[in-house]
Design a protein around this motif. Structure first.
Motif, PDB file in Angstrom:
ATOM      1  N   ALA A   1     108.758 -46.099  22.269  1.00 54.86           N
ATOM      2  CA  ALA A   1     107.512 -45.394  22.084  1.00 54.86           C
ATOM      3  C   ALA A   1     106.477 -46.274  21.254  1.00 54.86           C
ATOM      4  O   ALA A   1     107.077 -47.246  20.689  1.00 54.86           O
ATOM      5  N   THR A   2     105.184 -45.976  21.247  1.00 54.41           N
ATOM      6  CA  THR A   2     104.285 -47.100  20.625  1.00 54.41           C
ATOM      7  C   THR A   2     103.336 -46.117  19.901  1.00 54.41           C
ATOM      8  O   THR A   2     103.613 -45.015  19.824  1.00 54.41           O
ATOM      9  N   SER A   3     102.719 -46.741  18.847  1.00 56.74           N
ATOM     10  CA  SER A   3     101.728 -45.917  18.018  1.00 56.74           C
ATOM     11  C   SER A   3     100.821 -45.253  18.862  1.00 56.74           C
ATOM     12  O   SER A   3     100.395 -44.189  18.189  1.00 56.74           O
ATOM     13  N   THR A   4     100.201 -45.564  19.820  1.00 53.77           N
ATOM     14  CA  THR A   4      99.545 -44.933  20.834  1.00 53.77           C
ATOM     15  C   THR A   4      99.948 -43.661  21.381  1.00 53.77           C
ATOM     16  O   THR A   4      99.425 -42.722  21.503  1.00 53.77           O
ATOM     17  N   ASP A   5     101.390 -43.599  21.671  1.00 54.15           N
ATOM     18  CA  ASP A   5     102.157 -42.528  21.928  1.00 54.15           C
ATOM     19  C   ASP A   5     102.078 -41.396  20.875  1.00 54.15           C
ATOM     20  O   ASP A   5     101.919 -40.090  21.142  1.00 54.15           O
TER      21      ASP A   5
ATOM     22  N   LYS B   1     111.314 -41.269  24.325  1.00 48.90           N
ATOM     23  CA  LYS B   1     110.001 -41.472  23.817  1.00 48.90           C
ATOM     24  C   LYS B   1     109.532 -40.126  23.185  1.00 48.90           C
ATOM     25  O   LYS B   1     108.763 -40.402  21.939  1.00 48.90           O
ATOM     26  N   ARG B   2     109.792 -39.008  23.553  1.00 49.50           N
ATOM     27  CA  ARG B   2     109.467 -37.819  23.141  1.00 49.50           C
ATOM     28  C   ARG B   2     110.202 -37.460  21.647  1.00 49.50           C
ATOM     29  O   ARG B   2     109.480 -37.302  20.772  1.00 49.50           O
TER      30      ARG B   2
ATOM     31  N   CYS C   1     108.709 -39.992  19.151  1.00 47.47           N
ATOM     32  CA  CYS C   1     107.453 -39.567  18.477  1.00 47.47           C
ATOM     33  C   CYS C   1     107.632 -38.236  17.654  1.00 47.47           C
ATOM     34  O   CYS C   1     106.879 -38.318  16.899  1.00 47.47           O
ATOM     35  N   ASP C   2     108.435 -37.235  17.861  1.00 45.64           N
ATOM     36  CA  ASP C   2     108.696 -36.058  17.396  1.00 45.64           C
ATOM     37  C   ASP C   2     109.150 -36.464  15.922  1.00 45.64           C
ATOM     38  O   ASP C   2     108.767 -35.946  14.838  1.00 45.64           O
ATOM     39  N   ALA C   3     110.124 -37.493  15.594  1.00 38.99           N
ATOM     40  CA  ALA C   3     110.602 -37.705  14.556  1.00 38.99           C
ATOM     41  C   ALA C   3     109.755 -38.569  13.665  1.00 38.99           C
ATOM     42  O   ALA C   3     109.798 -38.380  12.297  1.00 38.99           O
ATOM     43  N   VAL C   4     108.751 -39.246  14.285  1.00 40.29           N
ATOM     44  CA  VAL C   4     107.806 -40.032  13.539  1.00 40.29           C
ATOM     45  C   VAL C   4     106.933 -39.060  13.140  1.00 40.29           C
ATOM     46  O   VAL C   4     106.060 -39.088  12.132  1.00 40.29           O
ATOM     47  N   LEU C   5     106.438 -38.116  13.950  1.00 41.10           N
ATOM     48  CA  LEU C   5     105.299 -37.245  13.673  1.00 41.10           C
ATOM     49  C   LEU C   5     105.527 -35.924  12.586  1.00 41.10           C
ATOM     50  O   LEU C   5     104.839 -35.702  11.926  1.00 41.10           O
ATOM     51  N   ARG C   6     107.002 -35.920  12.617  1.00 39.76           N
ATOM     52  CA  ARG C   6     107.228 -34.671  11.505  1.00 39.76           C
ATOM     53  C   ARG C   6     106.854 -34.981  10.122  1.00 39.76           C
ATOM     54  O   ARG C   6     106.195 -34.270   9.566  1.00 39.76           O
TER      55      ARG C   6
END
Length: 127
Positions: free
Chosen positions: A5-9, A60-61, A64-69
């Motif tokens: 994943a990237t910061s854009t994702d 990727k999903r 991203c979910d772990a980073v968004l939490r």
């Protein structure tokens, strides 16, 4: 830039533009999340080559979910009530910690079928 994943994702899933400071934080969290995911799922540690597209999309999903939490809920707030003024915080995995739920990790675990052995009585009983 991460492996999966990237910061854009993350920004696309966040729903708004990330500030430069948030991009730095997200990049660091992506590296942490991917290292943790590769530890939890050793099949992903070899990189992206040879992996099915669905596995890469799931990686990727969940990254991203772990980073968004923690980005969406930095304090780790679990519940809030206005009536008698109750605020409850998550005891484990406070807002700053990157983690995966058991359901997220189950996406990468191979499901093993357990067979059922048919048992019948002797043929002369016609069971």
């Amino acid at each position: 830039m991460g492996v999966f994943a990237t910061s854009t994702d993350v920004a696309d899933r966040f729903g708004s533009e990330l500030s430069p400071d948030q991009v730095k934080l997200v990049d660091a969290r992506i590296a942490d999340a991917e290292a943790l995911l590769m530890t939890e799922v050793p099949a992903l540690s070899a990189g992206t080559s040879g992996l099915p597209a669905i596995t890469l999309a799931n990686a990727k999903r969940v990254v991203c979910d772990a980073v968004l939490r923690p980005l969406r809920n930095p304090a780790g707030l679990l519940s809030e009530r206005s009536g008698p003024f109750e605020v409850q915080f998550r005891a484990s995995a406070m807002g700053e910690e990157v983690y995966f739920t058991p359901d997220q990790l189950a996406l990468f675990r191979r499901k093993r079928r357990v067979g059922v052995i048919g048992v019948s009585g002797p043929s002369w009983l016609a069971v």
